[in-house]
Each structure stands twice: as structure tokens, then as C-alpha cells.
Design an enzyme around this catalytic site. Structure first.
Site, PDB file in Angstrom:
ATOM      1  N   HIS A  75     -30.427 -37.861  16.296  1.00 40.37           N
ATOM      2  CA  HIS A  75     -30.964 -38.534  17.485  1.00 40.37           C
ATOM      3  C   HIS A  75     -29.957 -38.501  18.624  1.00 40.37           C
ATOM      4  O   HIS A  75     -28.798 -38.864  18.441  1.00 40.37           O
ATOM      5  CB  HIS A  75     -31.285 -39.999  17.168  1.00 40.37           C
ATOM      6  CG  HIS A  75     -32.515 -40.168  16.334  1.00 40.37           C
ATOM      7  ND1 HIS A  75     -33.107 -41.388  16.111  1.00 40.37           N
ATOM      8  CD2 HIS A  75     -33.285 -39.263  15.680  1.00 40.37           C
ATOM      9  CE1 HIS A  75     -34.179 -41.228  15.352  1.00 40.37           C
ATOM     10  NE2 HIS A  75     -34.303 -39.949  15.074  1.00 40.37           N
ATOM     11  N   TYR A 204     -34.558 -50.787  19.672  1.00 40.53           N
ATOM     12  CA  TYR A 204     -34.037 -52.155  19.536  1.00 40.53           C
ATOM     13  C   TYR A 204     -34.798 -53.016  20.538  1.00 40.53           C
ATOM     14  O   TYR A 204     -34.806 -52.706  21.733  1.00 40.53           O
ATOM     15  CB  TYR A 204     -32.547 -52.216  19.847  1.00 40.53           C
ATOM     16  CG  TYR A 204     -31.672 -51.600  18.774  1.00 40.53           C
ATOM     17  CD1 TYR A 204     -31.143 -52.395  17.758  1.00 40.53           C
ATOM     18  CD2 TYR A 204     -31.367 -50.244  18.769  1.00 40.53           C
ATOM     19  CE1 TYR A 204     -30.328 -51.858  16.769  1.00 40.53           C
ATOM     20  CE2 TYR A 204     -30.557 -49.695  17.779  1.00 40.53           C
ATOM     21  CZ  TYR A 204     -30.040 -50.505  16.788  1.00 40.53           C
ATOM     22  OH  TYR A 204     -29.238 -49.967  15.809  1.00 40.53           O
ATOM     23  N   PRO A 296     -26.125 -56.529  10.907  1.00 39.43           N
ATOM     24  CA  PRO A 296     -26.568 -55.139  10.935  1.00 39.43           C
ATOM     25  C   PRO A 296     -26.946 -54.579  12.315  1.00 39.43           C
ATOM     26  O   PRO A 296     -27.009 -53.362  12.479  1.00 39.43           O
ATOM     27  CB  PRO A 296     -27.792 -55.136  10.007  1.00 39.43           C
ATOM     28  CG  PRO A 296     -28.238 -56.553   9.941  1.00 39.43           C
ATOM     29  CD  PRO A 296     -27.023 -57.394  10.131  1.00 39.43           C
ATOM     30  N   LYS A 300     -23.240 -50.737  11.895  1.00 34.64           N
ATOM     31  CA  LYS A 300     -21.833 -50.378  11.694  1.00 34.64           C
ATOM     32  C   LYS A 300     -21.317 -50.523  10.261  1.00 34.64           C
ATOM     33  O   LYS A 300     -20.260 -49.968   9.930  1.00 34.64           O
ATOM     34  CB  LYS A 300     -20.943 -51.222  12.621  1.00 34.64           C
ATOM     35  CG  LYS A 300     -21.050 -50.812  14.061  1.00 34.64           C
ATOM     36  CD  LYS A 300     -20.601 -49.367  14.269  1.00 34.64           C
ATOM     37  CE  LYS A 300     -21.046 -48.814  15.598  1.00 34.64           C
ATOM     38  NZ  LYS A 300     -21.341 -47.397  15.580  1.00 34.64           N
ATOM     39  N   TYR A 387     -21.773 -46.927  19.854  1.00 36.81           N
ATOM     40  CA  TYR A 387     -22.889 -46.735  18.928  1.00 36.81           C
ATOM     41  C   TYR A 387     -22.745 -45.413  18.173  1.00 36.81           C
ATOM     42  O   TYR A 387     -22.970 -45.342  16.968  1.00 36.81           O
ATOM     43  CB  TYR A 387     -24.216 -46.771  19.702  1.00 36.81           C
ATOM     44  CG  TYR A 387     -25.423 -46.895  18.808  1.00 36.81           C
ATOM     45  CD1 TYR A 387     -25.687 -48.088  18.140  1.00 36.81           C
ATOM     46  CD2 TYR A 387     -26.292 -45.819  18.611  1.00 36.81           C
ATOM     47  CE1 TYR A 387     -26.776 -48.205  17.297  1.00 36.81           C
ATOM     48  CE2 TYR A 387     -27.383 -45.931  17.774  1.00 36.81           C
ATOM     49  CZ  TYR A 387     -27.623 -47.128  17.117  1.00 36.81           C
ATOM     50  OH  TYR A 387     -28.700 -47.238  16.280  1.00 36.81           O
TER      51      TYR A 387
HETATM   52  P1  FAD Z   1     -21.616 -51.794  -1.285  1.00 39.06           P
HETATM   53  O1  FAD Z   1     -22.607 -50.811  -0.820  1.00 39.06           O
HETATM   54  O2  FAD Z   1     -22.011 -53.230  -1.350  1.00 39.06           O
HETATM   55  O3  FAD Z   1     -21.111 -51.322  -2.717  1.00 39.06           O
HETATM   56  C1  FAD Z   1     -20.350 -52.151  -3.571  1.00 39.06           C
HETATM   57  C2  FAD Z   1     -20.637 -51.759  -5.002  1.00 39.06           C
HETATM   58  O4  FAD Z   1     -19.793 -52.511  -5.872  1.00 39.06           O
HETATM   59  C3  FAD Z   1     -22.063 -52.049  -5.423  1.00 39.06           C
HETATM   60  O5  FAD Z   1     -22.636 -50.905  -5.992  1.00 39.06           O
HETATM   61  C4  FAD Z   1     -21.917 -53.191  -6.430  1.00 39.06           C
HETATM   62  O6  FAD Z   1     -22.918 -53.145  -7.426  1.00 39.06           O
HETATM   63  C5  FAD Z   1     -20.542 -52.935  -6.985  1.00 39.06           C
HETATM   64  N1  FAD Z   1     -19.877 -54.115  -7.560  1.00 39.06           N
HETATM   65  C6  FAD Z   1     -19.878 -55.387  -7.093  1.00 39.06           C
HETATM   66  N2  FAD Z   1     -19.153 -56.179  -7.898  1.00 39.06           N
HETATM   67  C7  FAD Z   1     -18.667 -55.392  -8.897  1.00 39.06           C
HETATM   68  C8  FAD Z   1     -17.870 -55.641 -10.037  1.00 39.06           C
HETATM   69  N3  FAD Z   1     -17.417 -56.870 -10.311  1.00 39.06           N
HETATM   70  N4  FAD Z   1     -17.597 -54.620 -10.865  1.00 39.06           N
HETATM   71  C9  FAD Z   1     -18.039 -53.368 -10.589  1.00 39.06           C
HETATM   72  N5  FAD Z   1     -18.823 -53.077  -9.529  1.00 39.06           N
HETATM   73  C10 FAD Z   1     -19.126 -54.085  -8.685  1.00 39.06           C
HETATM   74  N6  FAD Z   1     -24.552 -50.111   7.819  1.00 39.06           N
HETATM   75  C11 FAD Z   1     -24.547 -49.032   8.655  1.00 39.06           C
HETATM   76  O7  FAD Z   1     -23.502 -48.398   8.828  1.00 39.06           O
HETATM   77  N7  FAD Z   1     -25.678 -48.608   9.316  1.00 39.06           N
HETATM   78  C12 FAD Z   1     -26.841 -49.271   9.193  1.00 39.06           C
HETATM   79  O8  FAD Z   1     -27.839 -48.829   9.763  1.00 39.06           O
HETATM   80  C13 FAD Z   1     -26.874 -50.463   8.345  1.00 39.06           C
HETATM   81  N8  FAD Z   1     -28.012 -51.168   8.167  1.00 39.06           N
HETATM   82  C14 FAD Z   1     -28.043 -52.173   7.242  1.00 39.06           C
HETATM   83  C15 FAD Z   1     -29.247 -52.832   7.046  1.00 39.06           C
HETATM   84  C16 FAD Z   1     -29.323 -53.850   6.109  1.00 39.06           C
HETATM   85  C17 FAD Z   1     -30.623 -54.556   5.931  1.00 39.06           C
HETATM   86  C18 FAD Z   1     -28.165 -54.197   5.330  1.00 39.06           C
HETATM   87  C19 FAD Z   1     -28.235 -55.269   4.283  1.00 39.06           C
HETATM   88  C20 FAD Z   1     -26.972 -53.548   5.534  1.00 39.06           C
HETATM   89  C21 FAD Z   1     -26.890 -52.543   6.487  1.00 39.06           C
HETATM   90  N9  FAD Z   1     -25.705 -51.875   6.713  1.00 39.06           N
HETATM   91  C22 FAD Z   1     -25.677 -50.834   7.625  1.00 39.06           C
HETATM   92  C23 FAD Z   1     -24.487 -52.232   5.985  1.00 39.06           C
HETATM   93  C24 FAD Z   1     -24.192 -51.336   4.795  1.00 39.06           C
HETATM   94  O9  FAD Z   1     -25.306 -51.292   3.924  1.00 39.06           O
HETATM   95  C25 FAD Z   1     -22.951 -51.830   4.029  1.00 39.06           C
HETATM   96  O10 FAD Z   1     -21.926 -52.079   4.956  1.00 39.06           O
HETATM   97  C26 FAD Z   1     -22.482 -50.802   2.980  1.00 39.06           C
HETATM   98  O11 FAD Z   1     -23.314 -50.864   1.850  1.00 39.06           O
HETATM   99  C27 FAD Z   1     -21.033 -51.046   2.549  1.00 39.06           C
HETATM  100  O12 FAD Z   1     -20.671 -50.166   1.527  1.00 39.06           O
HETATM  101  P2  FAD Z   1     -19.624 -50.555   0.415  1.00 39.06           P
HETATM  102  O13 FAD Z   1     -19.490 -49.355  -0.440  1.00 39.06           O
HETATM  103  O14 FAD Z   1     -18.427 -51.153   1.039  1.00 39.06           O
HETATM  104  O15 FAD Z   1     -20.288 -51.761  -0.394  1.00 39.06           O
HETATM  105  C1  DHB Z   2     -31.169 -49.192  10.644  1.00 40.03           C
HETATM  106  C2  DHB Z   2     -30.457 -50.325  10.322  1.00 40.03           C
HETATM  107  C3  DHB Z   2     -29.713 -50.961  11.292  1.00 40.03           C
HETATM  108  O1  DHB Z   2     -29.008 -52.056  10.994  1.00 40.03           O
HETATM  109  C4  DHB Z   2     -29.679 -50.478  12.593  1.00 40.03           C
HETATM  110  O2  DHB Z   2     -28.960 -51.128  13.526  1.00 40.03           O
HETATM  111  C5  DHB Z   2     -30.387 -49.328  12.903  1.00 40.03           C
HETATM  112  C6  DHB Z   2     -31.139 -48.695  11.932  1.00 40.03           C
HETATM  113  C7  DHB Z   2     -31.952 -48.511   9.594  1.00 40.03           C
HETATM  114  O3  DHB Z   2     -32.012 -49.042   8.476  1.00 40.03           O
HETATM  115  O4  DHB Z   2     -32.520 -47.462   9.867  1.00 40.03           O
END
Ligand code: FAD
Ligand code: DHB
Length: 393
Positions: A75, A204, A296, A300, A387
Site C-alpha cells: 500500500h 482510519y 494497536p 507498531k 507509519y
Molecule cells: P507474542 O506474539 O505475544 O509472542 C509471545 C509468545 O510467547 C507466544 O507465542 C506465547 O504463547 C509465548 N509464551 C508466553 N509465555 C510463555 C512461557 N512461559 N513459556 C513459553 N512460551 C511462552 N502490531 C503491528 O506491528 N501491526 C499491527 O497491525 C498490529 N495490530 C494488532 C492488532 C491487535 C488486535 C493486536 C492484539 C495486536 C496488534 N499488533 C500489531 C501487536 C502485535 O500483535 C504484537 O506486538 C506482536 O505479537 C508481538 O510479538 P512478540 O513475538 O513480541 O510476542
Molecule cells: C491492522 C491492525 C492495526 O492495529 C492497524 O493499525 C492497522 C491494520 C490489521 O490488523 O490489519
């Protein structure tokens, strides 16, 4: 207890832990990834969707970019909607030609898991890490419970990539670690629907009823979010009510209705900002959601997480392969400078787009910010650069 030995024990197989494992393996550093949940569970967890320009390049450089480059949607702009009008911010024009890639987080996870299993790298699913030991010694260890009983991994370094509710951030002593936190007075109700996206770019939207976001995953799958009250219950939202509310908020004269289809996934997420500092204790290094959470709005979270492990992989490879410890000392402060930029941008986007039903002054300020963001080239340029590529600026 089964005992294993490796150079880096990685707790968590989210995007951060999996990419770290891949980057280290490519640098010849042995590592073991331990994940609490099953493979099916982590591959199905629907979350983020927007990948920054520099982070997409990082995924590609790690060897996991083939499907993202083929199926991801590139995009070059993003739309803002308010008062039934729409305004486009031309991201690529304002950010040196760079663009975002819309590609689901669970697809990134699937690609990284496949790569890991293909290369034979150890990835222990269904293994909950319960204890981190000896973090200030030169032989730390990680203990967990796996499908075949308890397991201990003795290592040189531990990477805490286990999200905000994991064990790693709790291992930081309260006397030396600080936690900065803010909770927002709303949540997001997110759905995935089998509906062709009605628009080509993300929208948005700020409406008096609340925030709305139109996103997508493919030419046949739409991803939509509604800002709702923090205590809202999913049971109170029928499919009809969700679509009515999305339509009410997103409608403009040119697009009075959005395309609908069966809802295949739904969930409610609370919105918080958290920063834990420093992101290190002895030989434990935190990365991703384990160290910081952003609301969210602004997309980021995953990008910050992957940028952390880009630096952590370099830091650990320098220490283990080149016997250069200098990056170990600066890992946390280097990350935190970027993390606070991510916090600032996510907070700015969140505050600007979620109306406050009980504060008309706040709403006036929000509208002024939003108008400036879409009408001033200078303000739009700052927004676009943050962004599209905040984590590689
Ligand atoms: P996680 O993905 O949380 O991974 C952590 C892992 O550790 C998990 O698999 C968990 O099961 C495991 N774990 C936990 N405890 C233990 C333990 N004790 N032993 C072993 N394993 C364990 N980010 C963006 O950049 N762009 C977006 O568009 C965006 N949209 C989002 C929309 C929503 C609705 C949500 C909820 C989040 C969004 N995010 C977005 C944020 C993004 O999903 C997270 O920041 C991302 O998942 C972080 O990755 P991570 O690997 O640090 O943690
Ligand atoms: C999506 C999630 C977000 O938090 C955002 O700012 C933009 C897009 C998505 O899930 O596509």
C-alpha cells in the site's frame, strides 16, 4: 529432568522469538526456542497486519519473505475519515517512495515456523517455561514443562520473547527495573470477515460513536475494528450489530455501505501502553511485547518486536562469535530510544482517533490534530514517515 545445552535459549515462538532464532541460526549461533502453546495455536492467532518497509526487508533478508512478497498487499497510501469525508495521505510520496505491506502476523509466524522446521532447528511447542535461573551467572538456564516431562536448557544467554504475560519480564528485579504504563478507556473489537475489501487502502476513521478501522488480508478477506467501551462483552455484539456500527461510522457519500460477509473470527483487545526499562538483566535480554506494549492504532507492535530482534541477533552474534561484548551494554538503551518513538506515535494516533464522550475540550483538540494531519504537508510527512518506517528511521 531432560537437560539440553545451547548458546541462546529463546522463550516464546511469536514473531520476535521465531525471527531471532532464524537470524541467529544464519549467523551460526545455536539456539533452542521454547513455546508454551501448540503449533496450530500460534499459527492461527489473528493479530497484526501492517509490516513497515524496513521490517519487510528484514523478513526477506532472513529468508522468510517469499510468500510475503508474493501474497502481501503493498500500500502506497492510507485514508483518514471523519465527518463523512475521506482524506488520503500519500505515504510513498511523503516517505521517499517507501510503502507498507499488509500481510497477516499469523502468516509471518507460519513462514518462520516452516523455515525453522525445514532447517531442523529445535522448536519445542507445548512447553511452558516456568523458571529462569542463574541470570547473573555465566551459565543461565531455563526450565519448563514439555509434552515429555520437565526440561532444562543450559545456555550462554536467554532471550525473553514471551510477550507481556510471560515469565521473562517478571524475572527483572523490582529494585532495578521500571515499568511505565498507561491504560486507555476503550478496547478494540476486531473481526475477520469473508468479504472482498470495499477499498484498496486502509481506512482510519474517527466518528462521534467511536473509532473504526478498515483493513484487509487478501482480495477476499477483510479485517475490521471498532473502538468500544473497555468493559464491552463480545456476547453483546451480534453480527448485525457489528455491521450496522461499522457502516454507521465508516459511511461517506461515495461509499454509503461497506461490503459484508460471514464473520470467521472475532475478539476484543484492551488497549495499553507499557515500557519496561532496562530491557536486560544480567544475561537475560527482553525483546518485543515482553518489554513493551503499544495500543494497536498505528500498527507498531509487531514492527517494534522485529526491530528489537534485529539488534539482539547482532548483539548476541558479536558476543558469541566475535567475542565482542560492547553491544551487550548498549542493547537496552539503543532499543528504548526507538521504542519510545513507537510509544509516542501509537499514543498520538490513539488520542487523535478515539473520541472522548465526556470531554468536549479533548474532542476539540483531537479534531484540530486530525485536520492538521491531513491538511498540512509537514504534519502529513511526519505521520507518513513514522507509519511507513519508524523502526528503521
Ligand atoms: P507474542 O506474539 O505475544 O509472542 C509471545 C509468545 O510467547 C507466544 O507465542 C506465547 O504463547 C509465548 N509464551 C508466553 N509465555 C510463555 C512461557 N512461559 N513459556 C513459553 N512460551 C511462552 N502490531 C503491528 O506491528 N501491526 C499491527 O497491525 C498490529 N495490530 C494488532 C492488532 C491487535 C488486535 C493486536 C492484539 C495486536 C496488534 N499488533 C500489531 C501487536 C502485535 O500483535 C504484537 O506486538 C506482536 O505479537 C508481538 O510479538 P512478540 O513475538 O513480541 O510476542
Ligand atoms: C491492522 C491492525 C492495526 O492495529 C492497524 O493499525 C492497522 C491494520 C490489521 O490488523 O490489519
Amino acid at each position: 529432568m531432560k537437560e539440553l545445552r545451547t548458546q541462546v535459549a529463546i522463550v516464546g515462538a511469536g514473531p520476535a522469538g521465531l525471527l531471532l532464532g532464524q537470524l541467529l541460526a544464519r549467523d551460526g549461533i545455536d539456539n533452542i526456542v521454547l513455546e508454551h502453546r501448540s503449533r496450530e495455536y500460534v499459527e492461527r492467532r489473528v493479530r497484526a497486519g501492517v509490516i513497515e518497509f524496513g521490517i519487510a526487508n528484514l523478513i526477506e533478508e532472513a529468508g522468510a519473505g517469499e510468500r510475503m512478497r508474493r501474497d502481501g498487499l503493498v500500500h502506497h497510501g492510507v485514508e483518514f475519515r471523519f465527518e463523512r469525508n475521506s482524506y488520503r495521505v500519500p505515504l510513498s510520496d511523503l516517505a521517499d517512495g517507501r510503502a507498507i505491506t499488509v500481510y497477516g502476523q499469523q502468516e509471518v509466524v507460519k513462514d518462520l515456523v516452516a523455515l525453522r522446521l525445514e532447517s531442523g532447528g529445535p522448536l519445542l511447542f507445548d512447553t511452558e517455561v516456568t523458571t529462569l535461573d542463574g541470570l547473573t551467572s555465566d551459565a543461565p538456564s531455563v526450565e519448563g514443562d514439555g509434552p515429555e516431562g520437565p526440561v532444562r536448557v543450559i545456555c550462554d544467554y536467554v532471550a525473553g520473547c514471551d510477550g507481556s504475560f510471560g515469565v521473562a519480564n517478571r524475572a527483572l528485579p523490582a529494585s532495578s527495573a521500571r515499568r511505565y504504563e498507561r491504560t486507555y478507556p476503550f478496547s478494540w473489537l476486531g473481526i475477520l470477515a469473508e468479504a472482498s475489501p470495499s477499498t484498496e487502502e486502509l481506512i482510519y476513521c474517527r466518528h462521534q460513536n467511536g473509532f473504526a478501522l478498515y483493513s484487509m488480508r487478501s482480495p477476499t478477506l477483510s479485517r475490521l475494528y471498532l473502538g468500544v467501551a473497555p468493559d464491552e462483552r463480545l456476547e453483546d455484539w451480534s453480527d448485525g450489530r457489528i455491521w450496522d456500527e461499522l457502516n454507521a461510522r465508516l459511511a461517506t457519500d461515495e461509499m454509503p455501505e461497506i461490503g459484508q460477509g460471514p464473520i470467521v473470527e472475532r475478539g476484543i483487545t484492551a488497549m495499553r501502553s507499557i515500557v519496561i526499562a532496562p530491557m536486560r538483566h544480567g544475561r537475560l535480554f527482553l525483546a518485543g511485547d515482553a518489554a513493551h506494549i503499544v495500543p494497536p492504532t498505528g500498527a507498531k507492535g509487531m514492527n517494534l518486536a522485529l526491530a528489537d530482534v534485529r539488534l539482539l541477533a547482532r548483539t548476541l552474534a558479536a558476543a558469541l562469535r566475535d567475542h565482542d561484548d560492547s553491544l551487550l551494554a548498549t542493547y537496552s538503551s539503543t532499543c528504548l530510544e526507538r521504542v519510545w518513538r513507537g510509544e509516542e506515535f501509537s499514543n498520538y494516533m490513539t488520542q487523535m482517533l478515539h473520541p472522548n464522550p465526556s470531554d468536549e475540550f479533548e474532542n476539540g483538540v483531537q479534531m484540530a490534530r486530525l485536520r492538521q494531519a491531513v491538511n498540512s504537508r509537514e504534519a502529513a510527512t511526519v505521520l507518513a514517515r513514522n507509519y511507513v518506517d519508524l523502526n528503521s528511521l
